[in-house]
Motif scaffolding. Structure first.
Motif, mmCIF file in Angstrom:
data_model
loop_
_atom_site.group_PDB
_atom_site.id
_atom_site.type_symbol
_atom_site.label_atom_id
_atom_site.label_comp_id
_atom_site.label_asym_id
_atom_site.label_seq_id
_atom_site.Cartn_x
_atom_site.Cartn_y
_atom_site.Cartn_z
ATOM 1 N N TYR A 128 0.816 -1.212 0.000
ATOM 2 C CA TYR A 128 0.000 0.000 0.000
ATOM 3 C C TYR A 128 0.851 1.265 0.000
ATOM 4 O O TYR A 128 0.468 2.283 -0.555
ATOM 5 N N TRP A 129 2.048 1.200 0.600
ATOM 6 C CA TRP A 129 2.905 2.385 0.604
ATOM 7 C C TRP A 129 3.614 2.593 -0.737
ATOM 8 O O TRP A 129 3.844 3.728 -1.140
ATOM 9 N N THR A 130 3.925 1.514 -1.442
ATOM 10 C CA THR A 130 4.564 1.682 -2.748
ATOM 11 C C THR A 130 3.546 2.160 -3.782
ATOM 12 O O THR A 130 3.856 2.988 -4.638
ATOM 13 N N VAL A 131 2.313 1.634 -3.699
ATOM 14 C CA VAL A 131 1.263 2.062 -4.618
ATOM 15 C C VAL A 131 0.896 3.528 -4.357
ATOM 16 O O VAL A 131 0.610 4.293 -5.282
ATOM 17 N N HIS A 132 0.949 3.929 -3.085
ATOM 18 C CA HIS A 132 0.674 5.338 -2.758
ATOM 19 C C HIS A 132 1.738 6.256 -3.361
ATOM 20 O O HIS A 132 1.412 7.331 -3.886
ATOM 21 N N LEU A 133 2.992 5.848 -3.283
ATOM 22 C CA LEU A 133 4.052 6.645 -3.908
ATOM 23 C C LEU A 133 3.831 6.720 -5.416
ATOM 24 O O LEU A 133 4.022 7.794 -6.013
ATOM 25 N N LYS A 134 3.416 5.620 -6.023
ATOM 26 C CA LYS A 134 3.120 5.617 -7.455
ATOM 27 C C LYS A 134 2.040 6.655 -7.767
ATOM 28 O O LYS A 134 2.132 7.418 -8.751
ATOM 29 N N ALA A 135 1.015 6.719 -6.919
ATOM 30 C CA ALA A 135 -0.060 7.698 -7.115
ATOM 31 C C ALA A 135 0.461 9.127 -7.020
ATOM 32 O O ALA A 135 0.102 9.997 -7.824
ATOM 33 N N LYS A 136 1.354 9.388 -6.053
ATOM 34 C CA LYS A 136 1.892 10.747 -5.894
ATOM 35 C C LYS A 136 2.759 11.151 -7.092
ATOM 36 O O LYS A 136 2.706 12.295 -7.543
ATOM 37 N N ILE A 137 3.542 10.219 -7.593
ATOM 38 C CA ILE A 137 4.390 10.535 -8.749
ATOM 39 C C ILE A 137 3.527 10.745 -9.982
ATOM 40 O O ILE A 137 3.775 11.671 -10.782
ATOM 41 N N GLU A 138 2.486 9.939 -10.144
ATOM 42 C CA GLU A 138 1.561 10.130 -11.265
ATOM 43 C C GLU A 138 0.895 11.496 -11.186
ATOM 44 O O GLU A 138 0.741 12.186 -12.208
ATOM 45 N N ALA A 139 0.507 11.910 -9.981
ATOM 46 C CA ALA A 139 -0.095 13.233 -9.803
ATOM 47 C C ALA A 139 0.894 14.327 -10.183
ATOM 48 O O ALA A 139 0.532 15.317 -10.835
ATOM 49 N N THR A 140 2.155 14.169 -9.800
ATOM 50 C CA THR A 140 3.184 15.153 -10.133
ATOM 51 C C THR A 140 3.402 15.235 -11.639
ATOM 52 O O THR A 140 3.647 16.324 -12.183
ATOM 53 N N TYR B 22 -2.448 5.549 6.165
ATOM 54 C CA TYR B 22 -2.422 5.518 4.699
ATOM 55 C C TYR B 22 -3.815 5.638 4.097
ATOM 56 O O TYR B 22 -3.964 6.121 2.970
ATOM 57 N N ILE B 23 -4.842 5.222 4.819
ATOM 58 C CA ILE B 23 -6.209 5.456 4.362
ATOM 59 C C ILE B 23 -6.438 6.959 4.239
ATOM 60 O O ILE B 23 -6.931 7.458 3.218
ATOM 61 N N ALA B 24 -6.042 7.695 5.282
ATOM 62 C CA ALA B 24 -6.226 9.152 5.286
ATOM 63 C C ALA B 24 -5.364 9.822 4.219
ATOM 64 O O ALA B 24 -5.807 10.766 3.551
ATOM 65 N N LEU B 25 -4.111 9.356 4.047
ATOM 66 C CA LEU B 25 -3.236 9.941 3.025
ATOM 67 C C LEU B 25 -3.843 9.800 1.631
ATOM 68 O O LEU B 25 -3.820 10.734 0.823
ATOM 69 N N ASN B 26 -4.393 8.630 1.337
ATOM 70 C CA ASN B 26 -4.995 8.400 0.027
ATOM 71 C C ASN B 26 -6.282 9.202 -0.154
ATOM 72 O O ASN B 26 -6.540 9.722 -1.246
ATOM 73 N N GLU B 27 -7.053 9.313 0.906
ATOM 74 C CA GLU B 27 -8.282 10.121 0.831
ATOM 75 C C GLU B 27 -7.953 11.566 0.497
ATOM 76 O O GLU B 27 -8.606 12.191 -0.358
#
Length: 282
Positions: free
Chosen positions: A232-244, A270-275
């Motif tokens: 979940y933490w690696t997928v979250h980083l992927k989401a942040k880089i995609e947003a950038t 991480y639930i809150a970070l993704n939200e």
């Protein structure tokens, strides 16, 4: 005669043993202390003794202005670095140094000395100095009864060493080399080795993202990491880089995937970070 010598020797041993056993344990007037702090990739430690005011006027009286002070009590305070550091724009090699100071009304001179074996400042010689620099002396509204050294204003590469006693505070900055060391490791372990290790790929991508480096390369690494071993933490980083990178649709999808994985792992952070990330992209 031999018997008398034997009795005399035995008596001396008994007296010596009795004297040692009869020592009175009392609190130190200036207790010793040691603090350690990881600054960047560097271990920094301070060993010092902590005197208290006990109703005395400190700076300008007990500690005279314009004279070398041990920066504490008892033996000289020491400051140790596991790697080279930068202080006041000067390179300081890894090692252990005595930390002396020369207090003034509005500014102090900070001194690092190679000689760490002195009792206080007795025998201090400026020929042993490796660095001298000036810092401001700031007045505090709060009184510090006991001399205190601490680390403040932490960043990934530096921190302030702060000294407080009575109504005076003095700080100086310690900076460390981080980026060249990390980039050398990434080159060796990720780029040159063409690694497929998901943890190394994640670490490299995270460093590039955090320090605003090549986002396209960071994205390639995090995609490979997620495809190999999604967390979940690696997928979250992927989401942040995609947003950038302006990949809003992909970022939302990755954040939703990360949030679902975090829910399964019962990780509310991480639930809150993704939200929050999803909300910022809509």
């Amino acid at each position: 005669m031999k018997k008398q010598l034997f009795l005399l020797a035995s008596l001396m041993v008994m007296v010596s043993t009795w004297s040692f056993a009869q020592q009175i344990q009392m609190p130190q007037a200036s207790p010793s202390a040691q603090i350690s702090q990881k600054i960047g990739l560097t271990d920094v430690s301070v060993e010092y003794s902590r005197p208290s005011t006990k109703g005395r006027k400190i700076f300008g009286e007990l500690v005279p202005f314009g004279q070398v002070w041990r920066t504490g009590a008892n033996a000289a305070t020491t400051l140790s670095f596991s790697t080279d550091v930068i202080i006041a724009g000067n390179n300081v090699p890894a090692g252990k140094y005595a930390l002396y100071s020369i207090p003034g009304k509005t500014s102090w001179t900070i001194v690092l000395s190679k000689n760490t074996e002195l009792w206080g400042a007795i025998g201090y010689n400026s020929n042993d100095d490796i660095l001298r620099f000036e810092v401001d002396a700031n007045k505090l509204s709060r009184k510090y009864e006991t001399f205190e050294i601490s680390f403040n204003n932490m960043t990934d590469t530096g921190a302030d060493l702060s000294m407080k006693w009575e109504n005076t505070r003095v700080d100086f900055r310690i900076e460390t080399e981080v980026d060249p060391i990390v980039m050398a490791q990434i080159k060796e372990l990720v780029i040159d080795a063409k690694t497929t290790n998901p943890s190394l790929l994640y670490a490299a991508a995270n460093y590039y993202y955090t320090n605003t480096k090549d986002m396209s390369l960071a994205y390639a690494w995090i995609k490979q990491s997620v495809e190999s071993d999604p967390k979940y933490w690696t997928v979250h980083l992927k989401a942040k880089i995609e947003a950038t990178l302006g990949m809003k649709t992909e970022a939302i999808e990755s954040a939703q995937q990360s949030m679902k994985m975090a829910e399964e792992a019962k990780n509310p952070d991480y639930i809150a970070l993704n939200e929050r990330l999803i909300k910022s992209l809509k």
